[in-house]
Design a protein around this motif. Sequence first.
Motif, PDB file in Angstrom:
ATOM      1  N   ALA A  43       0.833  -1.204   0.000  1.00  0.00           N
ATOM      2  CA  ALA A  43       0.000   0.000   0.000  1.00  0.00           C
ATOM      3  C   ALA A  43       0.871   1.258   0.000  1.00  0.00           C
ATOM      4  CB  ALA A  43      -0.929   0.000   1.211  1.00  0.00           C
ATOM      5  N   PHE A  44       1.921   1.272   0.814  1.00  0.00           N
ATOM      6  CA  PHE A  44       2.808   2.431   0.847  1.00  0.00           C
ATOM      7  C   PHE A  44       3.540   2.594  -0.486  1.00  0.00           C
ATOM      8  CE2 PHE A  44       2.074   2.381   5.350  1.00  0.00           C
ATOM      9  CZ  PHE A  44       2.232   3.702   5.725  1.00  0.00           C
ATOM     10  N   ARG A  45       3.976   1.497  -1.086  1.00  0.00           N
ATOM     11  CA  ARG A  45       4.694   1.571  -2.360  1.00  0.00           C
ATOM     12  C   ARG A  45       3.757   2.006  -3.494  1.00  0.00           C
ATOM     13  NH1 ARG A  45       9.634  -0.412  -3.015  1.00  0.00           N
ATOM     14  NH2 ARG A  45       9.187  -1.227  -5.074  1.00  0.00           N
ATOM     15  N   LYS A  46       2.517   1.531  -3.487  1.00  0.00           N
ATOM     16  CA  LYS A  46       1.567   1.931  -4.522  1.00  0.00           C
ATOM     17  C   LYS A  46       1.218   3.411  -4.375  1.00  0.00           C
ATOM     18  CE  LYS A  46      -2.638   0.982  -6.874  1.00  0.00           C
ATOM     19  NZ  LYS A  46      -3.646   0.041  -7.214  1.00  0.00           N
ATOM     20  N   TYR A  47       1.094   3.855  -3.144  1.00  0.00           N
ATOM     21  CA  TYR A  47       0.820   5.265  -2.878  1.00  0.00           C
ATOM     22  C   TYR A  47       1.919   6.136  -3.488  1.00  0.00           C
ATOM     23  CZ  TYR A  47      -0.361   9.408  -0.125  1.00  0.00           C
ATOM     24  OH  TYR A  47      -0.721  10.672   0.259  1.00  0.00           O
ATOM     25  N   SER A  48       3.152   5.723  -3.322  1.00  0.00           N
ATOM     26  CA  SER A  48       4.272   6.465  -3.886  1.00  0.00           C
ATOM     27  C   SER A  48       4.304   6.354  -5.406  1.00  0.00           C
ATOM     28  CB  SER A  48       5.581   5.948  -3.306  1.00  0.00           C
ATOM     29  OG  SER A  48       6.673   6.548  -3.930  1.00  0.00           O
ATOM     30  N   ARG A  49       4.015   5.180  -5.921  1.00  0.00           N
ATOM     31  CA  ARG A  49       4.049   4.952  -7.362  1.00  0.00           C
ATOM     32  C   ARG A  49       3.015   5.817  -8.089  1.00  0.00           C
ATOM     33  NH1 ARG A  49       4.478  -0.284  -7.127  1.00  0.00           N
ATOM     34  NH2 ARG A  49       2.265  -0.629  -6.898  1.00  0.00           N
TER      35      ARG A  49
END
Length: 128
Positions: free
Chosen positions: A14-20
């Motif tokens: 979730a954190f990585r997708k938010y950044s992506r």
Amino acid sequence: MKDSFDEKKRMILAFRKYSRLGLSAPSLDAFDAFRRIEGCCRNRREAHELLAVYDTLRFLRLTGETDAIKALYAVYFYGSRRPLRKNDVTNRVQRHAYETSCDARTVYRRLSFAFGIYRKMLSDNLFD
């Protein structure tokens, strides 16, 4: 409370997708973030997870936990477009610890604090 492996993996994703999605910019206002989240999510659960990440970062900024925010950015937001490789998170934690002159355990503690806030935001029971 120990997290299950799947729960921890979902948090990291979730954190990585938010950044992506480009939502990690501090200058992004709430309306733009909500519009982007609404446009990219396939289901309600995914949107709820991304909104919990948004609320977590906002809460950390308001409470002055800049060290936790810097740890999140250095470990999970950096290189979010590439798939994670073996020991990628560990190497990023070591590097961030070296750059900020602190111990790796301190970086893990800051990440754990941020994930605790994320779990609270995801559960909507903020006063437990």
